[in-house]
Design a protein around this motif. Structure first.
Motif, PDB file in Angstrom:
ATOM      1  N   PRO A   1      25.606 -25.790  24.705  1.00  0.00           N
ATOM      2  CA  PRO A   1      26.622 -26.961  24.725  1.00  0.00           C
ATOM      3  C   PRO A   1      26.990 -27.223  23.453  1.00  0.00           C
ATOM      4  O   PRO A   1      26.276 -26.822  22.312  1.00  0.00           O
ATOM      5  CB  PRO A   1      25.698 -28.349  24.956  1.00  0.00           C
ATOM      6  N   GLN A   2      28.202 -27.513  23.051  1.00  0.00           N
ATOM      7  CA  GLN A   2      29.047 -27.579  21.724  1.00  0.00           C
ATOM      8  C   GLN A   2      28.626 -28.730  21.326  1.00  0.00           C
ATOM      9  O   GLN A   2      28.742 -29.982  22.025  1.00  0.00           O
ATOM     10  CB  GLN A   2      30.517 -27.298  21.800  1.00  0.00           C
ATOM     11  N   PRO A   3      28.304 -28.923  19.782  1.00  0.00           N
ATOM     12  CA  PRO A   3      28.275 -30.204  19.311  1.00  0.00           C
ATOM     13  C   PRO A   3      29.433 -30.952  19.510  1.00  0.00           C
ATOM     14  O   PRO A   3      30.561 -30.425  19.379  1.00  0.00           O
ATOM     15  CB  PRO A   3      27.637 -29.966  17.839  1.00  0.00           C
ATOM     16  N   PRO A   4      29.376 -32.244  19.274  1.00  0.00           N
ATOM     17  CA  PRO A   4      30.838 -32.884  19.487  1.00  0.00           C
ATOM     18  C   PRO A   4      31.375 -32.942  18.124  1.00  0.00           C
ATOM     19  O   PRO A   4      30.938 -32.739  17.126  1.00  0.00           O
ATOM     20  CB  PRO A   4      30.192 -34.464  19.710  1.00  0.00           C
ATOM     21  N   LEU A   5      32.566 -32.814  18.153  1.00  0.00           N
ATOM     22  CA  LEU A   5      33.383 -32.646  16.992  1.00  0.00           C
ATOM     23  C   LEU A   5      33.609 -34.178  16.275  1.00  0.00           C
ATOM     24  O   LEU A   5      33.809 -35.130  16.982  1.00  0.00           O
ATOM     25  CB  LEU A   5      34.758 -32.370  17.469  1.00  0.00           C
ATOM     26  N   THR A   6      33.808 -33.649  15.084  1.00  0.00           N
ATOM     27  CA  THR A   6      33.809 -35.125  14.250  1.00  0.00           C
ATOM     28  C   THR A   6      35.409 -35.232  14.033  1.00  0.00           C
ATOM     29  O   THR A   6      36.024 -34.543  14.492  1.00  0.00           O
ATOM     30  CB  THR A   6      33.406 -34.849  12.624  1.00  0.00           C
ATOM     31  N   PRO A   7      35.636 -36.577  13.954  1.00  0.00           N
ATOM     32  CA  PRO A   7      37.172 -36.823  13.965  1.00  0.00           C
ATOM     33  C   PRO A   7      38.136 -36.130  12.846  1.00  0.00           C
ATOM     34  O   PRO A   7      39.039 -35.566  13.207  1.00  0.00           O
ATOM     35  CB  PRO A   7      37.391 -38.433  13.375  1.00  0.00           C
TER      36      PRO A   7
END
Length: 186
Positions: A4-10
């Motif tokens: 799983p890819q870590p969530p992207l920052t804004p």
């Protein structure tokens, strides 16, 4: 299974959106450059100047960008990409290798015959053009020219003499006038 890819920052998401917008704009601009630059270059008045050169460069850069975006290679790389002439490097059987070697020998023999024929034609053309002149014809011509100049002839006279020789197939001028070798009429 995918990790799983870590969530992207804004900020990362904004950067990806900007990159996608830029790539979309660049591709559309490249299509426009490939079409519009040559059209502008061929509009009257057609002249070869810095303006036309800059339009040609714009066309090239646009086409190069499109080529790079579709194939990951520029125009030059695509044009000069090495092509493998033998798609099967190792033949599977001995008979296939023998057949390939025989075909290669036949091709070499045909090429040798073609080269010999071309050399024969070249020699024939050389003989027709040069006639009976030897390889030292330039030195002889220069010596004849130097001797004629020392005798007081002019270049005009030498040219007219050569024209006379060609026109009359090397007959003597005196023979044409009806004179013998002593210069007297019979």
């Amino acid at each position: 299974m995918e990790t799983p890819q870590p969530p992207l920052t804004p900020d990362q998401r904004f950067a990806l959106e900007q990159k996608a917008k830029y790539e979309s704009f660049a591709r559309k601009a490249a299509f426009g450059g490939v079409i519009i630059c040559p059209l502008i270059a061929f509009l009257p008045p057609r002249k070869l100047d810095l303006y036309t050169f800059s339009l040609a460069v714009g066309t090239y850069l646009s086409a190069d960008h499109l080529s790079d975006s579709y194939t990951n290679r520029g125009l030059i790389e695509n044009a000069f990409r090495k092509v493998r002439f033998n798609p099967i490097p190792d033949l599977p059987t001995d008979k296939a290798r023998e057949t390939q070697e025989r075909l290669r020998q036949e091709r070499l023999e045909k090429d040798g015959e073609a080269m010999q024929k071309a050399n024969d034609e070249k020699n024939l053309l050389h003989r027709l053009w040069m006639g009976n002149e030897g390889p030292d014809w330039k030195e002889k011509r220069i010596a004849e020219e130097r001797q004629a100049l020392e005798e007081g002839k002019t270049y005009t006279g030498m040219i007219l003499d050569q024209i006379w020789e060609v026109w009359n197939w090397d007959k003597n001028k005196g023979a044409e006038d009806g004179k013998n070798e002593d210069g007297k009429k019979p």
